[in-house]
Design an enzyme around this catalytic site. Structure first.
Site, PDB file in Angstrom:
ATOM      1  N   LYS A  22     -11.505   4.346  -0.867  1.00 57.28           N
ATOM      2  CA  LYS A  22     -10.875   4.641   0.422  1.00 57.28           C
ATOM      3  C   LYS A  22      -9.426   4.185   0.391  1.00 57.28           C
ATOM      4  O   LYS A  22      -9.142   3.057  -0.035  1.00 57.28           O
ATOM      5  CB  LYS A  22     -11.632   3.867   1.515  1.00 57.28           C
ATOM      6  CG  LYS A  22     -11.377   4.358   2.921  1.00 57.28           C
ATOM      7  CD  LYS A  22     -12.214   5.570   3.229  1.00 57.28           C
ATOM      8  CE  LYS A  22     -12.361   5.836   4.712  1.00 57.28           C
ATOM      9  NZ  LYS A  22     -13.129   7.102   4.920  1.00 57.28           N
ATOM     10  N   THR A  35     -17.524   5.774   1.983  1.00 62.29           N
ATOM     11  CA  THR A  35     -16.167   5.189   1.985  1.00 62.29           C
ATOM     12  C   THR A  35     -15.831   4.663   3.380  1.00 62.29           C
ATOM     13  O   THR A  35     -15.057   3.723   3.519  1.00 62.29           O
ATOM     14  CB  THR A  35     -15.111   6.208   1.501  1.00 62.29           C
ATOM     15  OG1 THR A  35     -15.020   7.276   2.438  1.00 62.29           O
ATOM     16  CG2 THR A  35     -15.438   6.736   0.112  1.00 62.29           C
ATOM     17  N   ASP A  36     -16.445   5.240   4.381  1.00 61.17           N
ATOM     18  CA  ASP A  36     -16.252   4.718   5.739  1.00 61.17           C
ATOM     19  C   ASP A  36     -16.782   3.285   5.842  1.00 61.17           C
ATOM     20  O   ASP A  36     -16.189   2.432   6.505  1.00 61.17           O
ATOM     21  CB  ASP A  36     -16.969   5.634   6.746  1.00 61.17           C
ATOM     22  CG  ASP A  36     -16.638   5.249   8.164  1.00 61.17           C
ATOM     23  OD1 ASP A  36     -15.458   5.339   8.546  1.00 61.17           O
ATOM     24  OD2 ASP A  36     -17.560   4.822   8.893  1.00 61.17           O
ATOM     25  N   PHE A  62      29.917   0.853 -15.636  1.00 57.59           N
ATOM     26  CA  PHE A  62      29.070   1.677 -16.507  1.00 57.59           C
ATOM     27  C   PHE A  62      29.987   2.506 -17.396  1.00 57.59           C
ATOM     28  O   PHE A  62      30.622   3.454 -16.932  1.00 57.59           O
ATOM     29  CB  PHE A  62      28.141   2.586 -15.688  1.00 57.59           C
ATOM     30  CG  PHE A  62      27.171   3.362 -16.539  1.00 57.59           C
ATOM     31  CD1 PHE A  62      26.250   2.706 -17.352  1.00 57.59           C
ATOM     32  CD2 PHE A  62      27.186   4.750 -16.559  1.00 57.59           C
ATOM     33  CE1 PHE A  62      25.355   3.417 -18.156  1.00 57.59           C
ATOM     34  CE2 PHE A  62      26.299   5.470 -17.356  1.00 57.59           C
ATOM     35  CZ  PHE A  62      25.390   4.802 -18.160  1.00 57.59           C
ATOM     36  N   ARG A  89      32.108   0.118 -10.125  1.00 56.15           N
ATOM     37  CA  ARG A  89      31.473   1.115  -9.256  1.00 56.15           C
ATOM     38  C   ARG A  89      30.649   0.405  -8.193  1.00 56.15           C
ATOM     39  O   ARG A  89      30.178  -0.718  -8.408  1.00 56.15           O
ATOM     40  CB  ARG A  89      30.576   2.052 -10.070  1.00 56.15           C
ATOM     41  CG  ARG A  89      29.416   1.359 -10.769  1.00 56.15           C
ATOM     42  CD  ARG A  89      28.480   2.346 -11.475  1.00 56.15           C
ATOM     43  NE  ARG A  89      27.414   1.627 -12.182  1.00 56.15           N
ATOM     44  CZ  ARG A  89      26.372   2.224 -12.738  1.00 56.15           C
ATOM     45  NH1 ARG A  89      26.249   3.526 -12.703  1.00 56.15           N
ATOM     46  NH2 ARG A  89      25.435   1.512 -13.344  1.00 56.15           N
ATOM     47  N   ILE A  94      22.285  -0.650 -14.961  1.00 54.14           N
ATOM     48  CA  ILE A  94      21.053  -1.107 -14.306  1.00 54.14           C
ATOM     49  C   ILE A  94      20.123  -1.705 -15.362  1.00 54.14           C
ATOM     50  O   ILE A  94      19.439  -2.702 -15.103  1.00 54.14           O
ATOM     51  CB  ILE A  94      20.374   0.060 -13.562  1.00 54.14           C
ATOM     52  CG1 ILE A  94      21.313   0.609 -12.498  1.00 54.14           C
ATOM     53  CG2 ILE A  94      19.060  -0.376 -12.935  1.00 54.14           C
ATOM     54  CD1 ILE A  94      20.811   1.874 -11.820  1.00 54.14           C
ATOM     55  N   GLN A  95      20.142  -1.130 -16.562  1.00 49.23           N
ATOM     56  CA  GLN A  95      19.318  -1.656 -17.651  1.00 49.23           C
ATOM     57  C   GLN A  95      19.646  -3.142 -17.886  1.00 49.23           C
ATOM     58  O   GLN A  95      18.750  -3.996 -18.004  1.00 49.23           O
ATOM     59  CB  GLN A  95      19.567  -0.872 -18.951  1.00 49.23           C
ATOM     60  CG  GLN A  95      18.981   0.533 -18.971  1.00 49.23           C
ATOM     61  CD  GLN A  95      19.899   1.629 -18.446  1.00 49.23           C
ATOM     62  OE1 GLN A  95      20.727   1.392 -17.578  1.00 49.23           O
ATOM     63  NE2 GLN A  95      19.730   2.843 -18.964  1.00 49.23           N
ATOM     64  N   ASN A 101      18.574   4.703  -9.612  1.00 47.67           N
ATOM     65  CA  ASN A 101      20.009   4.659  -9.333  1.00 47.67           C
ATOM     66  C   ASN A 101      20.282   5.547  -8.120  1.00 47.67           C
ATOM     67  O   ASN A 101      20.085   6.749  -8.171  1.00 47.67           O
ATOM     68  CB  ASN A 101      20.771   5.187 -10.557  1.00 47.67           C
ATOM     69  CG  ASN A 101      22.262   5.016 -10.407  1.00 47.67           C
ATOM     70  OD1 ASN A 101      22.747   4.669  -9.332  1.00 47.67           O
ATOM     71  ND2 ASN A 101      22.986   5.244 -11.482  1.00 47.67           N
TER      72      ASN A 101
HETATM   73  O1  LIG Z   1      23.157   1.935 -14.874  1.00 42.84           O
HETATM   74  C1  LIG Z   1      23.098   3.098 -15.286  1.00 42.84           C
HETATM   75  N1  LIG Z   1      22.321   3.410 -16.358  1.00 42.84           N
HETATM   76  C2  LIG Z   1      22.219   4.671 -16.867  1.00 42.84           C
HETATM   77  O2  LIG Z   1      21.479   4.919 -17.848  1.00 42.84           O
HETATM   78  C3  LIG Z   1      22.958   5.679 -16.205  1.00 42.84           C
HETATM   79  N2  LIG Z   1      23.103   7.026 -16.428  1.00 42.84           N
HETATM   80  C4  LIG Z   1      23.941   7.492 -15.482  1.00 42.84           C
HETATM   81  O3  LIG Z   1      24.290   8.720 -15.381  1.00 42.84           O
HETATM   82  N3  LIG Z   1      24.353   6.483 -14.676  1.00 42.84           N
HETATM   83  C5  LIG Z   1      23.754   5.341 -15.096  1.00 42.84           C
HETATM   84  N4  LIG Z   1      23.801   4.059 -14.649  1.00 42.84           N
END
Ligand SMILES: O=c1[nH]c(=O)c2[nH]c(=O)[nH]c2[nH]1
Length: 324
Positions: free
Chosen positions: A12, A71-72, A181, A198, A246-247, A273
Site C-alpha cells: 500500500k 492492502t486496506d 565550471f 556562476r 556539482i560532482q 543542476n
Molecule cells: O557541475 C556541473 N557538472 C556537469 O557535469 C555539468 N554539465 C553541464 O552542462 N553543466 C554542469 N555542471
C-alpha cells in the site's frame, strides 16, 4: 523457478500517518555545522509505502485470497501501530511496524516500509512579551523532507533488519556566487561557455547508511544521525567550498558527513543542476543580475562516498571509525 526467486510483492502506498505528541528526539550530539538539537515531534507526520513478500503465490496464480492481508488492512495496521510506538524517530517507528507485521502474519517473509516525512514548522505568534513560538500552530513546510527505508525479513535466527537507509530529499540550494565550471571537453558539440563564477542552483537527495544498521533504529540518541544535521553539513560545505562542479561539491559534502559521523559507512547523492538562466548580466553600479528558470533538460549526478574515500584522502586511518 521457485516462489522464493520470483519477483512477488504487494502493498500500500500513500499511507498518511499523523501522530501528535510523539516522544521528542533529544540528547543528540550537537555538531558545528548545525543548530539542530532535536525534534519536538508534536506532529510526527509521514507518507508511508509498505510492501510485503511472502507465501502468497496462489493469490496471483489461483485467485486464492485466503492468504491475502488486504492492502486496506495494511493501512489500518500501520495507523494503529502509530499509537503503540513510543520512540522518537521514523527509523524506530518503521522497524517497530515491520516487526509487528512479521509477528502477526506467519506467512509473510519480509516487510519493507519507505516513509517520507510530511514536515511541519513552528510559527511565531504574538505573545505577552513580543513574539513567541506557538506550541499548537504549525505550518506545513513545502521544503526538503526526511526519508527513511526499513526492511525486516524473517530468518532462521528470527527477524533481521536487512535494509536500512535514512536521508533528506528535495533539498534545494542556491549559491549566488562562488561556484565555477570550466575545463570540460571542448568539441563540436560544446556550446556551454566556461564559467569562472556562476550562480549554482542544485536539487539534492542525500541518503546515508550506518556501519551497524541497528544504530539507526534503536532510538539511541548517542549514535543516531539526524537528517537535519546532514542537510546542514551540505549547506555549510556549499557555503565554504569554492566548488568546481556539482560532482566536486557532492564529494566534499560526503567526506564531511562521514568525518562528522563515524557511525556511517556511506553517503549517496542524487543531484540535479537547476542553475538559473541569465537574462541581464550587468546592472550598472550593482553586482546584481537577472535570471529566469532554466529550460529543460536538466543535468544530474549520482555518487556514493564511502569511508574508503576518507582513508584515501588521508582524513581517516583505515578501520578507525568502526571502533567508535
Ligand atoms: O557541475 C556541473 N557538472 C556537469 O557535469 C555539468 N554539465 C553541464 O552542462 N553543466 C554542469 N555542471
Amino acid at each position: 523457478m521457485s516462489s522464493q526467486e520470483r519477483v512477488m510483492y504487494y502493498g500500500k502506498g500513500d499511507v498518511f500517518v499523523f501522530r501528535t505528541y510523539q516522544k521528542p528526539l533529544e540528547g543528540i550530539k550537537v555538531i558545528p555545522e548545525s543548530g539542530f538539537t532535536g525534534r519536538n515531534n508534536v506532529i510526527f507526520g509521514m507518507n508511508a509505502k509498505i510492501a510485503l513478500e511472502g507465501d502468497f503465490l496462489h493469490s496471483f496464480t489461483k485467485a486464492d485470497n485466503s492468504c491475502v492481508v488486504a492492502t486496506d488492512s495494511m493501512k489500518n495496521f500501520i495507523l494503529r501501530q502509530a499509537a503503540q510506538y513510543h520512540g522518537p524517530t521514523f527509523e524506530g517507528f518503521l522497524h517497530f511496524v515491520c516487526n509487528c507485521f512479521l509477528n502477526t502474519y506467519s506467512h509473510i517473509t519480509s516487510v519493507q516500509i519507505i516513509a517520507d516525512e510530511i514536515p511541519f514548522e513552528s510559527v511565531q505568534v504574538a505573545g505577552q512579551d513580543g513574539l513567541e513560538t506557538s506550541p499548537v500552530v504549525y505550518r506545513h513546510s513545502r521544503n526538503e523532507l526526511i526519508t527513511t527505508t526499513v526492511k525486516v525479513a524473517r530468518t532462521e535466527n528470527g527477524n533481521e533488519l536487512v535494509k536500512q537507509e535514512s536521508g533528506m530529499k528535495n533539498l534545494h540550494l542556491i549559491k549566488v556566487k562562488g561556484s565555477s565550471f570550466y575545463g570540460f571537453i571542448q568539441d563540436e558539440y560544446t556550446t556551454l561557455p566556461e564559467a569562472q563564477d556562476r550562480p549554482l542552483y542544485i536539487y539534492l537527495d542525500i541518503i546515508y547508511r550506518y556501519n551497524n544498521k541497528a544504530d539507526a533504529v534503536y532510538d539511541n540518541p548517542a549514535v543516531y544521525v539526524p537528517a537535519e544535521q546532514v542537510r546542514d553539513i551540505a549547506a555549510s560545505m556549499f557555503h565554504s567550498l569554492n566548488n568546481k562542479s556539482i560532482q566536486d561539491l557532492i564529494y566534499q559534502i560526503g567526506l564531511q558527513v562521514l568525518e562528522r559521523f563515524p557511525q556511517l559507512t556511506e553517503v549517496q547523492f542524487e543531484s540535479n543542476n537547476r542553475t538559473w538562466e541569465p537574462i541581464v548580466e550587468h546592472i550598472p553600479e550593482s553586482e546584481g543580475r537577472v535570471f529566469t528558470e532554466p529550460r529543460p533538460p536538466y543535468g544530474f549526478q549520482g555518487f556514493v562516498v564511502s569511508r574508503q574515500d576518507l582513508v584515501n584522502e588521508g582524513r581517516e586511518i583505515a578501520g578507525e571509525s568502526v571502533k567508535s
